[in-house]
Each structure stands twice: as structure tokens, then as C-alpha cells.
Motif scaffolding. Structure first.
Motif, PDB file in Angstrom:
ATOM      1  N   ALA A   1     -32.882  11.135 -24.155  1.00 10.62           N
ATOM      2  CA  ALA A   1     -33.505  11.789 -25.308  1.00 10.62           C
ATOM      3  C   ALA A   1     -33.773  10.820 -26.448  1.00 10.62           C
ATOM      4  N   GLY A   2     -33.382   9.549 -26.274  1.00 11.07           N
ATOM      5  CA  GLY A   2     -33.702   8.549 -27.284  1.00 11.07           C
ATOM      6  C   GLY A   2     -32.531   7.954 -28.031  1.00 11.07           C
ATOM      7  N   VAL A   3     -31.311   8.357 -27.760  1.00 11.55           N
ATOM      8  CA  VAL A   3     -30.138   7.764 -28.401  1.00 11.55           C
ATOM      9  C   VAL A   3     -29.853   6.422 -27.731  1.00 11.55           C
ATOM     10  N   ASP A   4     -29.816   5.342 -28.527  1.00 16.42           N
ATOM     11  CA  ASP A   4     -29.697   4.011 -27.905  1.00 16.42           C
ATOM     12  C   ASP A   4     -28.254   3.524 -27.756  1.00 16.42           C
ATOM     13  N   PHE A   5     -27.294   4.136 -28.454  1.00 13.36           N
ATOM     14  CA  PHE A   5     -25.882   3.753 -28.386  1.00 13.36           C
ATOM     15  C   PHE A   5     -25.647   2.293 -28.745  1.00 13.36           C
ATOM     16  N   ALA A   6     -26.509   1.756 -29.591  1.00 13.84           N
ATOM     17  CA  ALA A   6     -26.325   0.373 -30.034  1.00 13.84           C
ATOM     18  C   ALA A   6     -25.294   0.328 -31.162  1.00 13.84           C
ATOM     19  N   ILE A   7     -24.366  -0.614 -31.050  1.00 13.72           N
ATOM     20  CA  ILE A   7     -23.329  -0.784 -32.072  1.00 13.72           C
ATOM     21  C   ILE A   7     -23.235  -2.276 -32.401  1.00 13.72           C
ATOM     22  N   PRO A   8     -23.563  -2.659 -33.681  1.00 13.27           N
ATOM     23  CA  PRO A   8     -24.043  -1.788 -34.760  1.00 13.27           C
ATOM     24  C   PRO A   8     -25.500  -1.402 -34.565  1.00 13.27           C
ATOM     25  N   ASP A   9     -26.020  -0.606 -35.472  1.00 13.80           N
ATOM     26  CA  ASP A   9     -27.399  -0.154 -35.383  1.00 13.80           C
ATOM     27  C   ASP A   9     -28.331  -1.363 -35.391  1.00 13.80           C
ATOM     28  N   GLY A  10     -29.229  -1.396 -34.394  1.00 11.51           N
ATOM     29  CA  GLY A  10     -30.166  -2.505 -34.282  1.00 11.51           C
ATOM     30  C   GLY A  10     -29.624  -3.684 -33.515  1.00 11.51           C
ATOM     31  N   GLY A  11     -28.382  -3.614 -33.047  1.00 14.17           N
ATOM     32  CA  GLY A  11     -27.787  -4.714 -32.297  1.00 14.17           C
ATOM     33  C   GLY A  11     -28.407  -4.862 -30.919  1.00 14.17           C
TER      34      GLY A  11
ATOM     35  N   GLY B   1     -19.210   2.514 -19.534  1.00 16.41           N
ATOM     36  CA  GLY B   1     -18.228   2.457 -20.606  1.00 16.41           C
ATOM     37  C   GLY B   1     -17.719   3.834 -20.986  1.00 16.41           C
ATOM     38  N   PHE B   2     -18.598   4.815 -20.996  1.00 16.72           N
ATOM     39  CA  PHE B   2     -18.179   6.187 -21.293  1.00 16.72           C
ATOM     40  C   PHE B   2     -17.226   6.699 -20.217  1.00 16.72           C
ATOM     41  N   THR B   3     -17.530   6.347 -18.973  1.00 18.98           N
ATOM     42  CA  THR B   3     -16.682   6.793 -17.860  1.00 18.98           C
ATOM     43  C   THR B   3     -15.277   6.208 -17.977  1.00 18.98           C
ATOM     44  N   VAL B   4     -15.205   4.904 -18.223  1.00 17.31           N
ATOM     45  CA  VAL B   4     -13.910   4.225 -18.276  1.00 17.31           C
ATOM     46  C   VAL B   4     -13.084   4.698 -19.470  1.00 17.31           C
ATOM     47  N   VAL B   5     -13.701   4.755 -20.644  1.00 15.81           N
ATOM     48  CA  VAL B   5     -12.964   5.154 -21.849  1.00 15.81           C
ATOM     49  C   VAL B   5     -12.474   6.595 -21.743  1.00 15.81           C
ATOM     50  N   THR B   6     -13.344   7.484 -21.236  1.00 13.60           N
ATOM     51  CA  THR B   6     -12.936   8.884 -21.072  1.00 13.60           C
ATOM     52  C   THR B   6     -11.774   8.996 -20.096  1.00 13.60           C
ATOM     53  N   GLY B   7     -11.854   8.265 -18.995  1.00 10.76           N
ATOM     54  CA  GLY B   7     -10.779   8.308 -18.009  1.00 10.76           C
ATOM     55  C   GLY B   7      -9.470   7.798 -18.573  1.00 10.76           C
ATOM     56  N   PHE B   8      -9.533   6.697 -19.329  1.00 10.14           N
ATOM     57  CA  PHE B   8      -8.305   6.108 -19.881  1.00 10.14           C
ATOM     58  C   PHE B   8      -7.623   7.072 -20.843  1.00 10.14           C
ATOM     59  N   PHE B   9      -8.368   7.581 -21.822  1.00  8.59           N
ATOM     60  CA  PHE B   9      -7.739   8.432 -22.825  1.00  8.59           C
ATOM     61  C   PHE B   9      -7.379   9.810 -22.261  1.00  8.59           C
ATOM     62  N   SER B  10      -8.078  10.251 -21.234  1.00  8.87           N
ATOM     63  CA  SER B  10      -7.689  11.506 -20.589  1.00  8.87           C
ATOM     64  C   SER B  10      -6.347  11.357 -19.892  1.00  8.87           C
ATOM     65  N   LEU B  11      -6.139  10.221 -19.232  1.00  7.29           N
ATOM     66  CA  LEU B  11      -4.855   9.971 -18.577  1.00  7.29           C
ATOM     67  C   LEU B  11      -3.736   9.777 -19.595  1.00  7.29           C
ATOM     68  N   VAL B  12      -4.064   9.216 -20.760  1.00  2.62           N
ATOM     69  CA  VAL B  12      -3.072   9.144 -21.836  1.00  2.62           C
ATOM     70  C   VAL B  12      -2.637  10.556 -22.218  1.00  2.62           C
ATOM     71  N   GLY B  13      -3.603  11.480 -22.276  1.00  2.97           N
ATOM     72  CA  GLY B  13      -3.266  12.870 -22.573  1.00  2.97           C
ATOM     73  C   GLY B  13      -2.361  13.480 -21.518  1.00  2.97           C
ATOM     74  N   VAL B  14      -2.586  13.144 -20.256  1.00  6.92           N
ATOM     75  CA  VAL B  14      -1.731  13.650 -19.175  1.00  6.92           C
ATOM     76  C   VAL B  14      -0.308  13.126 -19.338  1.00  6.92           C
ATOM     77  N   VAL B  15      -0.172  11.854 -19.706  1.00  8.28           N
ATOM     78  CA  VAL B  15       1.153  11.267 -19.913  1.00  8.28           C
ATOM     79  C   VAL B  15       1.867  11.966 -21.073  1.00  8.28           C
TER      80      VAL B  15
ATOM     81  N   ALA C   1     -25.716  -2.413 -26.240  1.00  4.78           N
ATOM     82  CA  ALA C   1     -25.473  -0.968 -26.327  1.00  4.78           C
ATOM     83  C   ALA C   1     -24.348  -0.593 -25.372  1.00  4.78           C
ATOM     84  N   ILE C   2     -23.704   0.521 -25.651  1.00  2.00           N
ATOM     85  CA  ILE C   2     -22.619   0.984 -24.775  1.00  2.00           C
ATOM     86  C   ILE C   2     -23.211   1.389 -23.427  1.00  2.00           C
ATOM     87  N   PRO C   3     -22.758   0.781 -22.328  1.00  2.00           N
ATOM     88  CA  PRO C   3     -23.288   1.174 -21.014  1.00  2.00           C
ATOM     89  C   PRO C   3     -22.714   2.521 -20.585  1.00  2.00           C
ATOM     90  N   LEU C   4     -23.376   3.177 -19.663  1.00  2.00           N
ATOM     91  CA  LEU C   4     -22.893   4.471 -19.180  1.00  2.00           C
ATOM     92  C   LEU C   4     -21.496   4.341 -18.570  1.00  2.00           C
TER      93      LEU C   4
END
Length: 226
Positions: free
Chosen positions: A126-136, A144-158, A139-142
Motif C-alpha cells: 500500500a506504499g509504506v516503505d518502512f525506512a528508518i530513518p525516514d528517507g534512509g 525482520g518482522f517475522t523474527v522480531v515477532t517470534g522473539f518477543f512472543s516467546l519472551v511472553g511465553v516465558v 528499510a525493515i525487511p519482511l
């Protein structure tokens, strides 16, 4: 067999004759043993079994605010299946609770990873570039979302497993802890210099993962406790 109810803060004196051949099982709440000299003894939680014969325990107390109940088994109702379910029930039920939590946590983690990765892919389309910082340039690769979500979800399980082991009310404590941590996680997307659309989308993905993990783990914890 009879059931002994102890309202919050109540104390019931132990009559030796009534407990001569009886076996108690805490079926709800917590029960604290009052020792011979009046000193506070161990606190027994749900599914804990105990004998009082020749122990010198002089009273049972309810240290909590909610009513606690004790099932008192006498020789007239003694059966081998009762011995199995109470004498070894603490360890087996607790182990079963941890297994159920682990399975629920892994499944919920996979669902959260899939949901956030798909959400990020749709946002990028839809046009969101996920660049950090803006204009950099980066960008965050897809992935990256998978890995970060998995890590913090498992922290929640612990965290949920720790509360299941040590807290008398793990479900409610987990909700408070998880909501507080989720709220804290909403600040960084606005502090990294990303575009407004990127920051808002990152917040939405945080909330999406939380919406999957928190209810699933809370239900699993609640199924193990009162």
C-alpha cells in the motif's frame, strides 16, 4: 468425605480426633498451616495434599481474601483413585499445565508471526516503505518482522510460564504485565525518525501481535487456575 470452607482471613482450629485418619486436599485458593507454637507454617495451594496426624499443626488459616476450600477424605471414602489423583496430582497437573501452555504459546507465536508478516507485506504494497530513518537507504525487511515477532512472543511465553510457577493468580498477573509491556513497546516507533505512516504501521503490527498472544496465553493460564 466433607468439604471445609475457609472465608478470606478465617482460622479453623484443628481437632486431632477429626484428622486422625483424614487426608486433606486444597481444592480452591490457599491454605496456611499454623504450627504448634503458633508460628505460620507452609502455604498450600490448589491440588496440594496433606496429612495432619501427629504433625502438631493446630489450625488452618486462609491468608487470602477469597474463600478457600479443603476436601477432607476419610477412610469411608478412601479409594485408590483418590490417592492417585491427590497424592501425585500436584506434580502431574502442574506438568500438564506447563505442557498446555507451551503448546498454546508455540501455536500462538506462529500465528502472530504469520499475521504481522502478512500485515507488513500488505502495508508495503500500500506504499509504506518502512525506512528508518525516514528517507534512509535501508528499510525493515519482511523477515525482520517475522523474527522480531517470534522473539518477543516467546519472551511472553516465558513470562507466562514463570507466573504459572510462582503466582497464585497467573492469568490476571500476566494480563497486567503483558499490557504494560505492550504499551511500552508503542513508544519506540515514534522515536526512530521514521515517517508517520511507518510509525503508525509499526504500532499497528505491535498491537496485532499482542492481540494474538495475550488472549491465547491468558486463556491457557486461566484454565489451570480458579
Amino acid at each position: 468425605m466433607r468439604t471445609l470452607a475457609l472465608p478470606g482471613g478465617a482460622r479453623v482450629a484443628v481437632v486431632a480426633a477429626q484428622w486422625q485418619h483424614a487426608y486433606g486436599v486444597v481444592t480452591r485458593g490457599r491454605v496456611q498451616l499454623e504450627l504448634r507454637d503458633g508460628a505460620p507454617g507452609p502455604v498450600l495451594r490448589r491440588d496440594a495434599g496433606f496429612w495432619l496426624r501427629d504433625t502438631g499443626v493446630r489450625a488452618l488459616r486462609n491468608p487470602g481474601r477469597r474463600t478457600a476450600t479443603v476436601r477432607v477424605l476419610t477412610p469411608d471414602f478412601w479409594r485408590s483413585d483418590m490417592i492417585s489423583s491427590t497424592g501425585t496430582g500436584v506434580g502431574s497437573r502442574r506438568s500438564h499445565g506447563f505442557r498446555r501452555l507451551a503448546v498454546t504459546g508455540v501455536v500462538a507465536t506462529l500465528v502472530a508471526m504469520t499475521a504481522t508478516t502478512l500485515g507488513a507485506a500488505l502495508a508495503r504494497a500500500a506504499g509504506v516503505d518502512f525506512a528508518i530513518p525516514d528517507g534512509g537507504d535501508e528499510a525493515i525487511p519482511l523477515g525482520g518482522f517475522t523474527v522480531v515477532t517470534g522473539f518477543f512472543s516467546l519472551v511472553g511465553v516465558v513470562i507466562a510460564a514463570v507466573l504459572l510457577r510462582f503466582s497464585a493468580r497467573p492469568a490476571s498477573r500476566f494480563v497486567w504485565t503483558a499490557v504494560a509491556l505492550t504499551a511500552l513497546s508503542l513508544a519506540p516507533p515514534f522515536l526512530v525518525g521514521a515517517a508517520a505512516t511507518t510509525s503508525v504501521t509499526l504500532v499497528a503490527l505491535h498491537l496485532l501481535a499482542a492481540a494474538v498472544m495475550i488472549p491465547a496465553l491468558t486463556r491457557s493460564l486461566g484454565a489451570r487456575t480458579d
